[in-house]
Every structure is written in structure tokens, then in C-alpha cells.
Design a protein around this motif. Structure first.
Motif, PDB file in Angstrom:
ATOM      1  N   UNK A 306       0.833  -1.213   0.000  1.00  0.00           N
ATOM      2  CA  UNK A 306       0.000   0.000   0.000  1.00  0.00           C
ATOM      3  C   UNK A 306       0.866   1.261   0.000  1.00  0.00           C
ATOM      4  N   UNK A 307       1.890   1.266   0.840  1.00  0.00           N
ATOM      5  CA  UNK A 307       2.777   2.430   0.908  1.00  0.00           C
ATOM      6  C   UNK A 307       3.489   2.644  -0.424  1.00  0.00           C
ATOM      7  N   UNK A 308       3.929   1.559  -1.031  1.00  0.00           N
ATOM      8  CA  UNK A 308       4.626   1.672  -2.315  1.00  0.00           C
ATOM      9  C   UNK A 308       3.688   2.160  -3.423  1.00  0.00           C
ATOM     10  N   UNK A 309       2.439   1.703  -3.405  1.00  0.00           N
ATOM     11  CA  UNK A 309       1.475   2.151  -4.415  1.00  0.00           C
ATOM     12  C   UNK A 309       1.236   3.661  -4.315  1.00  0.00           C
ATOM     13  N   UNK A 310       1.232   4.171  -3.122  1.00  0.00           N
ATOM     14  CA  UNK A 310       0.968   5.603  -2.916  1.00  0.00           C
ATOM     15  C   UNK A 310       2.204   6.448  -3.220  1.00  0.00           C
ATOM     16  N   UNK A 311       3.360   5.995  -2.771  1.00  0.00           N
ATOM     17  CA  UNK A 311       4.554   6.830  -2.813  1.00  0.00           C
ATOM     18  C   UNK A 311       5.494   6.524  -3.976  1.00  0.00           C
ATOM     19  N   UNK A 312       5.397   5.313  -4.552  1.00  0.00           N
ATOM     20  CA  UNK A 312       6.254   4.910  -5.660  1.00  0.00           C
ATOM     21  C   UNK A 312       7.729   5.084  -5.318  1.00  0.00           C
ATOM     22  N   UNK A 313       8.114   4.569  -4.153  1.00  0.00           N
ATOM     23  CA  UNK A 313       9.513   4.621  -3.746  1.00  0.00           C
ATOM     24  C   UNK A 313       9.858   3.346  -2.992  1.00  0.00           C
ATOM     25  N   UNK A 314      11.142   3.168  -2.684  1.00  0.00           N
ATOM     26  CA  UNK A 314      11.556   2.010  -1.904  1.00  0.00           C
ATOM     27  C   UNK A 314      11.013   2.104  -0.480  1.00  0.00           C
ATOM     28  N   UNK A 315      10.861   0.943   0.142  1.00  0.00           N
ATOM     29  CA  UNK A 315      10.423   0.878   1.533  1.00  0.00           C
ATOM     30  C   UNK A 315      11.541   0.252   2.352  1.00  0.00           C
ATOM     31  N   UNK A 316      11.984   0.947   3.384  1.00  0.00           N
ATOM     32  CA  UNK A 316      13.017   0.441   4.279  1.00  0.00           C
ATOM     33  C   UNK A 316      12.347  -0.003   5.575  1.00  0.00           C
ATOM     34  N   UNK A 317      12.587  -1.247   5.960  1.00  0.00           N
ATOM     35  CA  UNK A 317      11.996  -1.795   7.180  1.00  0.00           C
ATOM     36  C   UNK A 317      13.001  -1.646   8.312  1.00  0.00           C
ATOM     37  N   UNK A 318      12.674  -0.770   9.257  1.00  0.00           N
ATOM     38  CA  UNK A 318      13.585  -0.484  10.357  1.00  0.00           C
ATOM     39  C   UNK A 318      12.974  -0.786  11.702  1.00  0.00           C
ATOM     40  N   UNK A 319      13.499  -0.129  12.724  1.00  0.00           N
ATOM     41  CA  UNK A 319      13.015  -0.381  14.074  1.00  0.00           C
ATOM     42  C   UNK A 319      13.539  -1.701  14.616  1.00  0.00           C
ATOM     43  N   UNK A 320      12.982  -2.124  15.755  1.00  0.00           N
ATOM     44  CA  UNK A 320      13.469  -3.342  16.407  1.00  0.00           C
ATOM     45  C   UNK A 320      13.338  -4.567  15.509  1.00  0.00           C
ATOM     46  N   UNK A 321      12.184  -4.710  14.844  1.00  0.00           N
ATOM     47  CA  UNK A 321      11.965  -5.880  13.993  1.00  0.00           C
ATOM     48  C   UNK A 321      12.859  -5.813  12.755  1.00  0.00           C
ATOM     49  N   UNK A 322      13.040  -4.608  12.220  1.00  0.00           N
ATOM     50  CA  UNK A 322      13.872  -4.442  11.036  1.00  0.00           C
ATOM     51  C   UNK A 322      15.276  -4.975  11.210  1.00  0.00           C
ATOM     52  N   UNK A 323      15.792  -4.938  12.437  1.00  0.00           N
ATOM     53  CA  UNK A 323      17.153  -5.402  12.689  1.00  0.00           C
ATOM     54  C   UNK A 323      17.279  -6.923  12.606  1.00  0.00           C
ATOM     55  N   UNK A 324      16.145  -7.618  12.610  1.00  0.00           N
ATOM     56  CA  UNK A 324      16.164  -9.087  12.521  1.00  0.00           C
ATOM     57  C   UNK A 324      15.685  -9.589  11.156  1.00  0.00           C
ATOM     58  N   UNK A 325      15.306  -8.696  10.260  1.00  0.00           N
ATOM     59  CA  UNK A 325      14.563  -9.087   9.065  1.00  0.00           C
ATOM     60  C   UNK A 325      15.376  -9.664   7.910  1.00  0.00           C
ATOM     61  N   UNK A 326      16.639  -9.390   7.847  1.00  0.00           N
ATOM     62  CA  UNK A 326      17.428  -9.753   6.666  1.00  0.00           C
ATOM     63  C   UNK A 326      17.252 -11.216   6.241  1.00  0.00           C
ATOM     64  N   UNK A 327      17.307 -12.198   7.152  1.00  0.00           N
ATOM     65  CA  UNK A 327      17.165 -13.596   6.707  1.00  0.00           C
ATOM     66  C   UNK A 327      15.772 -13.935   6.163  1.00  0.00           C
ATOM     67  N   UNK A 328      14.781 -13.100   6.475  1.00  0.00           N
ATOM     68  CA  UNK A 328      13.402 -13.399   6.089  1.00  0.00           C
ATOM     69  C   UNK A 328      12.895 -12.501   4.958  1.00  0.00           C
ATOM     70  N   UNK A 329      13.788 -11.669   4.423  1.00  0.00           N
ATOM     71  CA  UNK A 329      13.360 -10.644   3.480  1.00  0.00           C
ATOM     72  C   UNK A 329      12.834 -11.238   2.173  1.00  0.00           C
ATOM     73  N   UNK A 330      13.445 -12.301   1.690  1.00  0.00           N
ATOM     74  CA  UNK A 330      12.983 -12.917   0.440  1.00  0.00           C
ATOM     75  C   UNK A 330      11.546 -13.417   0.576  1.00  0.00           C
ATOM     76  N   UNK A 331      11.247 -14.029   1.713  1.00  0.00           N
ATOM     77  CA  UNK A 331       9.890 -14.539   1.935  1.00  0.00           C
ATOM     78  C   UNK A 331       8.888 -13.393   2.045  1.00  0.00           C
ATOM     79  N   UNK A 332       9.301 -12.316   2.686  1.00  0.00           N
ATOM     80  CA  UNK A 332       8.422 -11.142   2.800  1.00  0.00           C
ATOM     81  C   UNK A 332       8.186 -10.550   1.415  1.00  0.00           C
ATOM     82  N   UNK A 333       9.260 -10.468   0.597  1.00  0.00           N
ATOM     83  CA  UNK A 333       9.133  -9.908  -0.751  1.00  0.00           C
ATOM     84  C   UNK A 333       8.150 -10.716  -1.601  1.00  0.00           C
TER      85      UNK A 333
END
Length: 375
Positions: A306-333
């Protein structure tokens, strides 16, 4: 002063700033290298770098390899010529770090400190800062000041924190906080500070939305080296966009907010508030954690798309959860891709670069940036 004189002064100031920023980003360079990349005359570059050397902003670090003629002197920024501190205030902890002109973290610490209303809290924080600076043997004449990150709305027009559910604050004048410290103070919302850290260390032309997945969900828009603040300084408050109509109750009193489904707290609460323990269980294949993560990322994928549809830009996932996300990013994508109308093959979502202390770093970099603007 004539208009032509003003224009010449502005051009010289802009050239000087471009030269210094180029050296800062490039690391070790020579005057010919600077002139080539910035399309400036060599005398203009040499005059400015000479001034920087005299002021102590640059240092000579030997000579570069010869390209056929006389060896050019190698120049680099004196990174510790000026220093700044960043402080991130949360409901139960404080993060504090020291950063130099190069944007490098020299030291950082995080300690338990439940937030308390009143100036005594900030006065104690000021004492902690002094001990922190003493520990790092910081010459106060080289210290630029500190940036302070808050989990709330920082309204620069009203010069106050106008709302913070996490801290239980509805009105806090920034000057009251500043008065507790003997240094210049700069203020940022925590999600904005995290986005600032991401953005300033990247190419200045980068555009992205920073989705902060901490104990509350926030966000920020970063474009062309600047944060977008919004009419009421609430730009990026993605945590309170409705994700599930009439869904779970949010702390704001409304139902179905993104915060209900994608806060770090939702995951951590299954392990007595320990987010690291949740991801350890997830990695170990614990069924209950895996099921929760599946639902969490389902909701996250909807929000990101939804955010990408509105803004047409990259989305960076940060915060506490963002620091653990790298191994799961492909599945999220993959989940995001299934929802994407345009079938974009290149992922427009990534995990944050800074896995610890992003808000404190962004606050400190805000101080560094204010100095760079004057160079």
C-alpha cells in the motif's frame, strides 16, 4: 551589497560545501580528482582545500600514486575535528552515542532508564552525557551539541513535543529540555531519526519510506537529503493507517491500525517482552512462533505494498523488527510481490542498514549535518 556580489558569495559557498562533502564521501582524494569529479577548475579546488587544511578540517595523508606526472597530495577529512552526541529516549531505556564528522560511531551505550515526567529526568540525562563524554575524553571546544530522538510528535512550529503515547506526554516545550543541557540541542521524532540515519549515509538523491517496526509502528519519508514533515509534523504516521476495518483495538483508541498487527511488541510479548527470544524460537522452528510470524508478515506485506502504491519509492523496514529481518526478506518480498499490481521484478523493500541505535545515530547526524551546512 549588489545582487551580483550576493550571487558570487553564494556560488563560492556552494562550491566550498560541495568540495568538502565530496572529500567526506570519497575518503582519500587529491585536488585533481576533486576538480575532475565536480567539474571545477583546479585553482578553485586548491584554494578551498588550502583553507580547509588551515582550519584543521582536512589533513594531508601522503601522496597518491603517480599517473605520469608529479604525485598529487592525498587529502582526507579530519573526522574528529568536531563531534556530536545522539540520544534516543524510549519508555524504558536510553541509547547514547558519539559520532564524528565522517558519520562514524565512536562509542555507544544503552541503559535502563524508565521515563519520568519533569525536568529531573533530563537533568540526570545531562549528567550521564557528561560522564559519557568524559569517558571518551571529548574536548568540549570540539563538541557541536546533541540530537535527541523522541517517540512522539515533534512540532517545530509550536517548538514542543505535542503528543507521545509511549512517554505519556501531551505537551513538552523543547526549550525546557534544552535548558537542562549546556550544549546546542536538536530534536527529532524517533522514526524520522532512523530515516535520517539511513538517508544521510546513502546517496543524497535516494528516496524511500522508512517503516519503523518497534514497540509502536511509525514511519518517515526521506527524499533528496531531507525529511518530509507534513502539515502538522505527522508525516509518515503509518502505524495509525487502518489495515483491518473494525479489527483489533489500538492504543490510540481506534480499531484495526497497522500498529496492532506489526509492532515489535506483538512478537516480543509471546516471550515475556524479549524480541531476540522470539526470533531465536522462530529460527528453531517453534510452531507457535512460526504461525505468528506468518500472520505478522502477511499484514506487513499488505502495508508495504500500500505504501509503495501511494509513494512509488523504496520501503526500508527499520526499528526493532527491522534489525532481525534480513534472513526473512525474500519470503516477505514474495508476499508483497503477489499483491503488487505492476508485477515489479526488482524488490523495492529492504531491511535497514543500521540494526542497533539507528534513532540515536540519526539524532547525532542531525547535529553533524547542521555543521556541514556551514562549511
Amino acid at each position: 551589497m549588489t545582487k551580483k556580489q550576493i550571487t558570487n558569495i553564494e556560488v563560492k559557498k556552494n562550491n566550498r560545501n560541495r568540495i568538502f562533502r565530496y572529500i567526506r564521501k570519497a575518503g582519500v582524494v587529491s585536488n585533481p580528482d576533486i576538480a575532475y569529479h565536480l567539474q571545477m577548475s583546479l585553482p578553485t579546488v586548491t584554494q578551498n582545500t588550502k583553507e580547509f587544511l588551515e582550519r584543521g578540517l582536512l589533513q594531508e595523508v601522503g601522496e597518491l600514486a603517480s599517473t605520469g606526472g608529479r604525485r598529487a597530495k592525498a587529502l582526507k577529512v579530519c573526522a574528529d575535528f568536531r563531534l556530536a552526541a545522539g540520544i534516543d529516549i524510549t519508555g524504558n531505556h536510553v541509547s547514547m552515542l558519539l559520532v564524528n564528522l565522517q558519520g562514524e560511531i565512536l562509542d555507544c551505550q544503552r541503559f535502563a532508564k524508565p521515563y519520568e515526567k519533569g525536568m529531573a529526568y533530563y537533568q540526570e540525562l545531562a549528567q550521564n552525557l557528561e560522564r559519557f563524554l568524559d569517558k571518551n575524553q571529548v574536548d568540549r571546544t570540539r563538541f557541536l551539541g546533541l540530537g535527541i530522538s523522541f517517540p512522539g510528535i515533534v512540532n517545530f512550529e509550536k517548538k514542543a513535543i505535542t503528543y507521545s503515547h509511549v512517554l505519556g506526554v501531551e505537551w513538552l516545550p523543547l526549550e525546557e529540555v534544552s535548558a537542562c543541557f549546556p550544549y546546542a540541542c536538536f530534536f527529532l521524532n524517533d522514526a524520522n531519526a532512523g530515516a535520517y540515519a539511513e538517508g544521510l549515509q546513502a546517496d543524497r538523491g535516494e528516496e524511500f519510506f522508512y517503516l519503523s517496526l518497534s514497540n509502536t509502528v511509525g514511519g518517515a519519508v526521506f527524499a533528496h537529503g531531507e525529511l518530509s514533515q507534513g502539515k502538522n509534523f505527522r508525516c509518515g504516521e503509518a502505524g495509525h493507517m487502518t489495515l483491518v476495518p473494525d479489527g483489533g483495538l489500538c492504543y490510540c483508541g481506534k480499531k484495526g491500525c497497522l500498529d496492532v498487527y506489526c509492532s515489535a511488541k506483538r512478537l516480543a510479548d509471546t516471550k515475556e517482552g524479549n524480541l531476540e527470544a522470539f526470533f531465536s524460537a522462530l529460527k528453531a522452528g517453534e510452531e507457535k512462533s512460526a504461525a505468528l510470524w506468518e500472520d505478522y508478515t502477511d499484514k506487513l506485506a499488505v502495508a508495504v505494498n500500500n505504501l509503495h502504491m501511494i509513494l512509488d519509492c523504496d520501503i526500508v523496514l527499520g526499528g526493532y523488527v527491522g534489525s532481525y529481518l534480513e534472513p526473512y526478506l525474500d519470503a516477505v518480498w514474495k508476499k508483497i510481490y503477489q499483491r503488487n499490481t505492476f508485477g515489479e521484478s526488482m524488490p523495492f523493500v529492504r531491511a535497514c542498514r543500521y540494526q542497533r541505535g539507528a534513532a540515536a545515530l540519526g539524532a547525532g547526524l542531525r547535529v553533524i549535518e547542521s555543521f556541514l551546512e556551514t562549511v
